[in-house]
Design a protein around this motif. Sequence first.
Motif, PDB file in Angstrom:
ATOM      1  N   LEU A 126       0.820  -1.212   0.000  1.00  0.00           N
ATOM      2  CA  LEU A 126       0.000   0.000   0.000  1.00  0.00           C
ATOM      3  C   LEU A 126       0.853   1.261   0.000  1.00  0.00           C
ATOM      4  O   LEU A 126       1.920   1.295   0.605  1.00  0.00           O
ATOM      5  N   THR A 127       0.341   2.285  -0.666  1.00  0.00           N
ATOM      6  CA  THR A 127       1.011   3.585  -0.650  1.00  0.00           C
ATOM      7  C   THR A 127       0.726   4.276   0.685  1.00  0.00           C
ATOM      8  O   THR A 127      -0.157   3.868   1.437  1.00  0.00           O
ATOM      9  N   ALA A 128       1.445   5.348   0.952  1.00  0.00           N
ATOM     10  CA  ALA A 128       1.218   6.123   2.170  1.00  0.00           C
ATOM     11  C   ALA A 128      -0.214   6.657   2.212  1.00  0.00           C
ATOM     12  O   ALA A 128      -0.855   6.665   3.265  1.00  0.00           O
ATOM     13  N   GLU A 129      -0.731   7.092   1.057  1.00  0.00           N
ATOM     14  CA  GLU A 129      -2.107   7.597   0.990  1.00  0.00           C
ATOM     15  C   GLU A 129      -3.112   6.501   1.333  1.00  0.00           C
ATOM     16  O   GLU A 129      -4.086   6.740   2.034  1.00  0.00           O
ATOM     17  N   GLN A 130      -2.893   5.302   0.824  1.00  0.00           N
ATOM     18  CA  GLN A 130      -3.788   4.196   1.122  1.00  0.00           C
ATOM     19  C   GLN A 130      -3.707   3.804   2.594  1.00  0.00           C
ATOM     20  O   GLN A 130      -4.727   3.501   3.212  1.00  0.00           O
ATOM     21  N   ARG A 131      -2.519   3.809   3.151  1.00  0.00           N
ATOM     22  CA  ARG A 131      -2.318   3.409   4.547  1.00  0.00           C
ATOM     23  C   ARG A 131      -3.003   4.352   5.534  1.00  0.00           C
ATOM     24  O   ARG A 131      -3.431   3.949   6.593  1.00  0.00           O
ATOM     25  N   ARG A 132      -3.139   5.631   5.165  1.00  0.00           N
ATOM     26  CA  ARG A 132      -3.774   6.590   6.071  1.00  0.00           C
ATOM     27  C   ARG A 132      -5.218   6.901   5.688  1.00  0.00           C
ATOM     28  O   ARG A 132      -5.864   7.745   6.297  1.00  0.00           O
ATOM     29  N   GLY A 133      -5.761   6.205   4.679  1.00  0.00           N
ATOM     30  CA  GLY A 133      -7.162   6.363   4.325  1.00  0.00           C
ATOM     31  C   GLY A 133      -7.482   7.496   3.387  1.00  0.00           C
ATOM     32  O   GLY A 133      -8.650   7.826   3.169  1.00  0.00           O
ATOM     33  N   ALA A 134      -6.472   8.118   2.796  1.00  0.00           N
ATOM     34  CA  ALA A 134      -6.713   9.215   1.864  1.00  0.00           C
ATOM     35  C   ALA A 134      -7.022   8.712   0.461  1.00  0.00           C
ATOM     36  O   ALA A 134      -7.623   9.419  -0.342  1.00  0.00           O
ATOM     37  N   ALA A 135      -6.626   7.470   0.162  1.00  0.00           N
ATOM     38  CA  ALA A 135      -6.881   6.868  -1.145  1.00  0.00           C
ATOM     39  C   ALA A 135      -7.512   5.498  -0.942  1.00  0.00           C
ATOM     40  O   ALA A 135      -7.309   4.849   0.086  1.00  0.00           O
ATOM     41  N   CYS A 136      -8.259   5.074  -1.915  1.00  0.00           N
ATOM     42  CA  CYS A 136      -8.932   3.776  -1.867  1.00  0.00           C
ATOM     43  C   CYS A 136      -7.907   2.660  -1.671  1.00  0.00           C
ATOM     44  O   CYS A 136      -6.902   2.594  -2.379  1.00  0.00           O
ATOM     45  N   VAL A 137      -8.163   1.795  -0.714  1.00  0.00           N
ATOM     46  CA  VAL A 137      -7.238   0.708  -0.399  1.00  0.00           C
ATOM     47  C   VAL A 137      -7.077  -0.254  -1.583  1.00  0.00           C
ATOM     48  O   VAL A 137      -6.029  -0.872  -1.735  1.00  0.00           O
ATOM     49  N   TRP A 138      -8.111  -0.370  -2.426  1.00  0.00           N
ATOM     50  CA  TRP A 138      -8.036  -1.330  -3.530  1.00  0.00           C
ATOM     51  C   TRP A 138      -7.485  -0.738  -4.825  1.00  0.00           C
ATOM     52  O   TRP A 138      -6.662  -1.365  -5.469  1.00  0.00           O
ATOM     53  N   ASP A 139      -7.932   0.437  -5.227  1.00  0.00           N
ATOM     54  CA  ASP A 139      -7.434   0.943  -6.510  1.00  0.00           C
ATOM     55  C   ASP A 139      -6.505   2.142  -6.378  1.00  0.00           C
ATOM     56  O   ASP A 139      -5.830   2.502  -7.329  1.00  0.00           O
ATOM     57  N   GLY A 140      -6.457   2.768  -5.194  1.00  0.00           N
ATOM     58  CA  GLY A 140      -5.532   3.869  -4.954  1.00  0.00           C
ATOM     59  C   GLY A 140      -5.812   5.129  -5.738  1.00  0.00           C
ATOM     60  O   GLY A 140      -5.105   6.116  -5.577  1.00  0.00           O
ATOM     61  N   ARG A 141      -6.820   5.147  -6.567  1.00  0.00           N
ATOM     62  CA  ARG A 141      -7.058   6.284  -7.452  1.00  0.00           C
ATOM     63  C   ARG A 141      -7.846   7.410  -6.829  1.00  0.00           C
ATOM     64  O   ARG A 141      -7.783   8.530  -7.285  1.00  0.00           O
ATOM     65  N   HIS A 142      -8.613   7.124  -5.832  1.00  0.00           N
ATOM     66  CA  HIS A 142      -9.493   8.138  -5.263  1.00  0.00           C
ATOM     67  C   HIS A 142      -8.795   8.853  -4.116  1.00  0.00           C
ATOM     68  O   HIS A 142      -9.089   8.647  -2.957  1.00  0.00           O
ATOM     69  N   SER A 143      -7.862   9.699  -4.474  1.00  0.00           N
ATOM     70  CA  SER A 143      -7.058  10.364  -3.445  1.00  0.00           C
ATOM     71  C   SER A 143      -7.829  11.465  -2.727  1.00  0.00           C
ATOM     72  O   SER A 143      -7.326  12.033  -1.775  1.00  0.00           O
ATOM     73  N   ALA A 144      -9.034  11.759  -3.173  1.00  0.00           N
ATOM     74  CA  ALA A 144      -9.827  12.797  -2.513  1.00  0.00           C
ATOM     75  C   ALA A 144     -11.004  12.181  -1.747  1.00  0.00           C
ATOM     76  O   ALA A 144     -12.084  12.747  -1.699  1.00  0.00           O
ATOM     77  N   LEU A 145     -10.797  11.043  -1.139  1.00  0.00           N
ATOM     78  CA  LEU A 145     -11.869  10.430  -0.362  1.00  0.00           C
ATOM     79  C   LEU A 145     -12.233  11.343   0.803  1.00  0.00           C
ATOM     80  O   LEU A 145     -11.364  11.890   1.473  1.00  0.00           O
ATOM     81  N   THR A 146     -13.526  11.491   1.026  1.00  0.00           N
ATOM     82  CA  THR A 146     -14.012  12.297   2.142  1.00  0.00           C
ATOM     83  C   THR A 146     -14.885  11.424   3.033  1.00  0.00           C
ATOM     84  O   THR A 146     -15.189  10.279   2.689  1.00  0.00           O
ATOM     85  N   ALA A 147     -15.325  11.983   4.123  1.00  0.00           N
ATOM     86  CA  ALA A 147     -16.190  11.241   5.043  1.00  0.00           C
ATOM     87  C   ALA A 147     -17.492  10.819   4.363  1.00  0.00           C
ATOM     88  O   ALA A 147     -18.078   9.798   4.714  1.00  0.00           O
ATOM     89  N   THR A 148     -17.938  11.561   3.379  1.00  0.00           N
ATOM     90  CA  THR A 148     -19.191  11.223   2.695  1.00  0.00           C
ATOM     91  C   THR A 148     -18.987  10.332   1.479  1.00  0.00           C
ATOM     92  O   THR A 148     -19.925   9.660   1.063  1.00  0.00           O
ATOM     93  N   THR A 149     -17.795  10.316   0.906  1.00  0.00           N
ATOM     94  CA  THR A 149     -17.583   9.508  -0.299  1.00  0.00           C
ATOM     95  C   THR A 149     -16.852   8.205  -0.026  1.00  0.00           C
ATOM     96  O   THR A 149     -16.771   7.350  -0.898  1.00  0.00           O
ATOM     97  N   ALA A 150     -16.317   8.042   1.173  1.00  0.00           N
ATOM     98  CA  ALA A 150     -15.508   6.854   1.480  1.00  0.00           C
ATOM     99  C   ALA A 150     -16.256   5.884   2.376  1.00  0.00           C
ATOM    100  O   ALA A 150     -17.132   6.263   3.145  1.00  0.00           O
ATOM    101  N   ILE A 151     -15.874   4.633   2.273  1.00  0.00           N
ATOM    102  CA  ILE A 151     -16.331   3.597   3.187  1.00  0.00           C
ATOM    103  C   ILE A 151     -15.174   3.328   4.149  1.00  0.00           C
ATOM    104  O   ILE A 151     -14.068   2.995   3.716  1.00  0.00           O
ATOM    105  N   ASP A 152     -15.437   3.492   5.426  1.00  0.00           N
ATOM    106  CA  ASP A 152     -14.415   3.282   6.450  1.00  0.00           C
ATOM    107  C   ASP A 152     -14.249   1.784   6.689  1.00  0.00           C
ATOM    108  O   ASP A 152     -15.203   1.104   7.060  1.00  0.00           O
TER     109      ASP A 152
END
Length: 104
Positions: A17-43
């Motif tokens: 995992l990238t640093a962004e994926q590890r801290r929840g800023a990017a999708c854990v599976w595809d890594g492309r959604h670097s702008a995940l927010t509380a409303t657009t992400a699944i925790d």
Amino acid sequence: MQTVAMDLLPLPPADGLTAEQRRGAACVWDGRHSALTATTAIDLGEHPAGDGTTLFLRACKSCTQRRAMDALQHHSATCEPCLIDHTQCQAGLELVRLVRDTRR
């Protein structure tokens, strides 16, 4: 959070995992959604990594829905209560809810 359902979703290895994926800023599976927010992400919750750190994993709704559908199909094919009525199984019920929640 649907804890039983989340445990049935396969996660990628932490060391890939990238640093962004590890801290929840990017999708854990595809890594492309670097702008995940509380409303657009699944925790996906906190997960210990092999290096002693804690991962705060999140995912986009489309990736989560695909994994949840796969997990639901696999689980319900091998779970007798789900074959009769998924509402009688905590995992089946949570997976159905997760699939529905990711459609919004």
